[in-house]
Design a protein around this motif. Structure first.
Motif, short mmCIF file in Angstrom:
data_model
loop_
_atom_site.label_atom_id
_atom_site.label_comp_id
_atom_site.label_asym_id
_atom_site.label_seq_id
_atom_site.Cartn_x
_atom_site.Cartn_y
_atom_site.Cartn_z
N ALA A 171 0.83 -1.20 0.00
CA ALA A 171 0.00 0.00 0.00
C ALA A 171 0.87 1.25 0.00
CB ALA A 171 -0.93 0.00 1.21
N TYR A 172 1.94 1.25 0.79
CA TYR A 172 2.85 2.38 0.79
C TYR A 172 3.52 2.54 -0.57
CZ TYR A 172 2.61 3.57 5.76
OH TYR A 172 2.18 4.01 6.99
N GLU A 173 3.83 1.44 -1.23
CA GLU A 173 4.43 1.51 -2.56
C GLU A 173 3.47 2.13 -3.56
OE1 GLU A 173 5.64 -2.44 -3.51
OE2 GLU A 173 7.32 -2.46 -2.09
N ILE A 174 2.18 1.75 -3.48
CA ILE A 174 1.17 2.34 -4.35
C ILE A 174 1.05 3.84 -4.08
CG2 ILE A 174 -1.30 2.41 -4.87
CD1 ILE A 174 0.01 0.02 -6.11
N LEU A 175 1.06 4.21 -2.81
CA LEU A 175 0.95 5.64 -2.47
C LEU A 175 2.20 6.40 -2.90
CD1 LEU A 175 -0.77 5.41 1.03
CD2 LEU A 175 -1.80 6.14 -1.14
N ASP A 176 3.36 5.74 -2.89
CA ASP A 176 4.56 6.37 -3.43
C ASP A 176 4.39 6.65 -4.92
OD1 ASP A 176 5.87 6.38 -1.00
OD2 ASP A 176 7.01 4.55 -1.38
N HIS A 177 3.80 5.68 -5.65
CA HIS A 177 3.52 5.91 -7.06
C HIS A 177 2.49 7.03 -7.24
CE1 HIS A 177 5.54 2.04 -7.76
NE2 HIS A 177 5.56 2.36 -9.03
N LEU A 178 1.52 7.09 -6.32
CA LEU A 178 0.51 8.15 -6.38
C LEU A 178 1.16 9.51 -6.19
CD1 LEU A 178 -2.53 8.68 -6.66
CD2 LEU A 178 -2.73 8.43 -4.19
N MET A 179 2.13 9.59 -5.28
CA MET A 179 2.84 10.84 -5.06
C MET A 179 3.63 11.25 -6.31
SD MET A 179 5.61 11.84 -2.09
CE MET A 179 6.82 10.69 -2.73
N ILE A 180 4.30 10.27 -6.93
CA ILE A 180 5.07 10.54 -8.15
C ILE A 180 4.15 10.92 -9.30
CG2 ILE A 180 6.56 9.46 -9.89
CD1 ILE A 180 7.69 7.72 -7.57
N GLY A 181 2.97 10.31 -9.34
CA GLY A 181 2.03 10.53 -10.44
C GLY A 181 1.16 11.75 -10.29
N THR A 182 1.39 12.57 -9.26
CA THR A 182 0.60 13.78 -9.06
C THR A 182 1.53 14.98 -8.92
OG1 THR A 182 0.56 13.24 -6.68
CG2 THR A 182 -1.40 12.68 -7.97
N ASN A 183 0.97 16.14 -9.17
CA ASN A 183 1.71 17.40 -9.02
C ASN A 183 1.30 18.10 -7.72
OD1 ASN A 183 3.00 17.16 -11.59
ND2 ASN A 183 1.10 17.87 -12.57
N HIS A 184 2.08 19.10 -7.34
CA HIS A 184 1.78 19.87 -6.13
C HIS A 184 0.34 20.40 -6.19
CE1 HIS A 184 2.19 22.63 -2.81
NE2 HIS A 184 1.86 23.65 -3.60
N SER A 185 -0.38 20.23 -5.10
CA SER A 185 -1.76 20.70 -4.92
C SER A 185 -2.80 19.88 -5.66
CB SER A 185 -1.91 22.18 -5.30
OG SER A 185 -1.12 22.99 -4.44
N ASP A 186 -2.40 18.80 -6.35
CA ASP A 186 -3.41 17.88 -6.90
C ASP A 186 -4.18 17.24 -5.76
OD1 ASP A 186 -2.83 18.33 -9.55
OD2 ASP A 186 -1.67 16.49 -9.85
N TRP A 187 -5.40 16.81 -6.09
CA TRP A 187 -6.30 16.25 -5.09
C TRP A 187 -6.42 14.74 -5.27
CZ3 TRP A 187 -8.33 19.79 -1.65
CH2 TRP A 187 -8.27 21.14 -2.03
N VAL A 188 -6.76 14.07 -4.18
CA VAL A 188 -7.04 12.64 -4.20
C VAL A 188 -8.28 12.38 -3.34
CG1 VAL A 188 -6.22 10.33 -3.61
CG2 VAL A 188 -4.60 12.02 -4.48
N ILE A 189 -9.23 11.62 -3.88
CA ILE A 189 -10.34 11.08 -3.07
C ILE A 189 -10.11 9.57 -3.00
CG2 ILE A 189 -12.82 10.76 -2.82
CD1 ILE A 189 -13.22 13.27 -4.53
N ILE A 190 -9.86 9.09 -1.79
CA ILE A 190 -9.46 7.70 -1.62
C ILE A 190 -10.39 7.00 -0.62
CG2 ILE A 190 -7.72 8.42 0.09
CD1 ILE A 190 -5.98 6.07 -0.96
N GLY A 191 -10.86 5.82 -0.99
CA GLY A 191 -11.81 5.08 -0.17
C GLY A 191 -11.14 4.08 0.74
N PHE A 192 -11.64 3.97 1.97
CA PHE A 192 -11.12 3.02 2.95
C PHE A 192 -12.28 2.30 3.63
CE2 PHE A 192 -7.73 6.18 2.74
CZ PHE A 192 -6.59 5.40 2.71
N ASP A 193 -12.18 0.98 3.69
CA ASP A 193 -13.10 0.21 4.52
C ASP A 193 -12.58 0.30 5.96
OD1 ASP A 193 -15.16 -1.41 5.29
OD2 ASP A 193 -14.24 -3.27 4.57
N LEU A 194 -13.44 0.70 6.87
CA LEU A 194 -13.02 0.94 8.25
C LEU A 194 -13.17 -0.30 9.12
CD1 LEU A 194 -14.64 4.48 8.77
CD2 LEU A 194 -12.27 3.95 8.13
N LYS A 195 -12.35 -0.39 10.15
CA LYS A 195 -12.45 -1.50 11.10
C LYS A 195 -13.80 -1.43 11.82
CE LYS A 195 -7.50 -2.15 11.90
NZ LYS A 195 -6.36 -2.03 12.85
N LYS A 196 -14.40 -2.60 12.00
CA LYS A 196 -15.74 -2.68 12.61
C LYS A 196 -15.87 -4.06 13.24
CE LYS A 196 -17.27 -1.91 8.53
NZ LYS A 196 -15.93 -2.06 7.86
#
Length: 321
Positions: A171-196
């Motif tokens: 997951a951290y590797e994917i987010l590293d790619h997300l950081m590389i694949g975006t520019n300063h001030s770009d937005w991300v809407i990311i979904g998370f299933d929460l613990k329950k």
């Protein structure tokens, strides 16, 4: 959808490498051939599979608040979606943007060409003026190539708890790619299933009608069809488990007998001991503190977390620092 010629070698290589490892494993990205796409749509409609329903509820009731910070500048932008699927939830956002005459272009990305074709056909019917460019690629590949990079700011959608299909290191590797694949001030809407409650989580991956089992077994059927293997699907059982500490829900196929699987495509044989398992998929759950740590570690800041009333799911608005 059969594997494209350019992908055939990597599919065969990944399958044989995974089945030769200890423990055995198969990559969940190969679930999604044409039949797998349909089965996953059936899963999303199951009463036990709350994830799609809860995220739909968030987007339907809070889409205006979610998009407000992105739209404040009034500038045109790219709407890029990782793992677009059938676009059911995304269409809530697309319709809102269209109805408010927002200037944007939509770039849905998916590993499955068949699902992208169906998505584009449905969008042509429902929103014929929408600017759509489909991208058949992996998350990593698409973020590296950035086919949408045209000087405009981007809003990246990563919905459906797709990040949860990776263990924490990945997951951290994917987010590293997300950081590389975006520019300063770009937005991300990311979904998370929460613990329950653990039973609620486990039920979502173990429906009594057997659709999830069929979805997992379909990968073996695909291997039989495309790689000339002779898996006996009736000799494998589907077995999910959930660890409330790690938040990982894991799915396995377990061989009920000692057996051999032969691959006619390259004359390889894979041996199974009785009750030996194949690790098929992980679906990791997070809490809001862990989500904040993910964002901070990856070079993003959390603007706001949007949850359903039962706090089963969260869509989180991030911005690149």
């Amino acid at each position: 959808m059969n594997a494209k010629n350019s992908d055939f070698g990597s599919f065969a290589q990944d399958v044989l490498l995974g089945l030769s490892s200890n423990p055995k494993t198969l990559s969940s990205k190969y679930f999604y051939d044409e039949k797998g796409d349909k089965l996953f749509q059936d899963i999303m409609a199951l009463p036990e599979y709350y994830l799609t329903r809860k995220e739909f509820e968030i987007l339907e009731s809070q889409h205006e608040q979610i998009l407000r910070p992105v739209l404040e500048s009034g500038e045109p932008f790219n709407l890029v979606e990782l793992g677009a699927g059938d676009g059911l939830k995304t269409k809530i956002l697309l319709r809102y943007l269209r109805d408010n005459q927002v200037d944007f272009s939509y770039f849905p990305i998916d590993f499955s060409g068949s699902v992208l074709k169906e998505l584009k056909e449905s969008l042509v019917q429902e929103m014929p003026d929408l600017k759509v460019t489909t991208i058949e690629n992996t998350y990593r590949g698409a973020l590296k190539e950035r086919a949408w990079d045209n000087g405009k700011r981007s809003l990246i959608l990563f919905l459906g708890s797709n990040l949860g299909n990776f263990q924490l290191k990945e997951a951290y590797e994917i987010l590293d790619h997300l950081m590389i694949g975006t520019n300063h001030s770009d937005w991300v809407i990311i979904g998370f299933d929460l613990k329950k409650h653990p039973q609620i989580t486990l039920n979502a991956y173990n429906d009594p009608t057997g659709v999830t089992r069929a979805f997992n077994l379909n990968l073996l059927a695909r291997i039989n069809k495309e790689l000339g293997a002779n898996f006996d699907l009736d000799s494998f059982i589907h077995w999910p488990s959930y660890d409330p500490i790690s938040g990982e829900c894991r799915s396995y196929l377990v061989s009920t007998k000692r057996q051999q699987v032969y691959f006619s495509s390259n004359q390889e044989t894979i041996h199974f001991e009785a009750f030996e398992s194949i690790f098929m998929e992980v679906s990791k759950k997070y809490n809001l503190i862990e989500i904040g740590e993910l964002a901070e570690r990856s070079g993003f800041k959390v603007i706001q977390n949007f949850t359903d009333p039962e706090t089963y799911f969260a869509d989180c608005l991030w911005q690149k620092k």
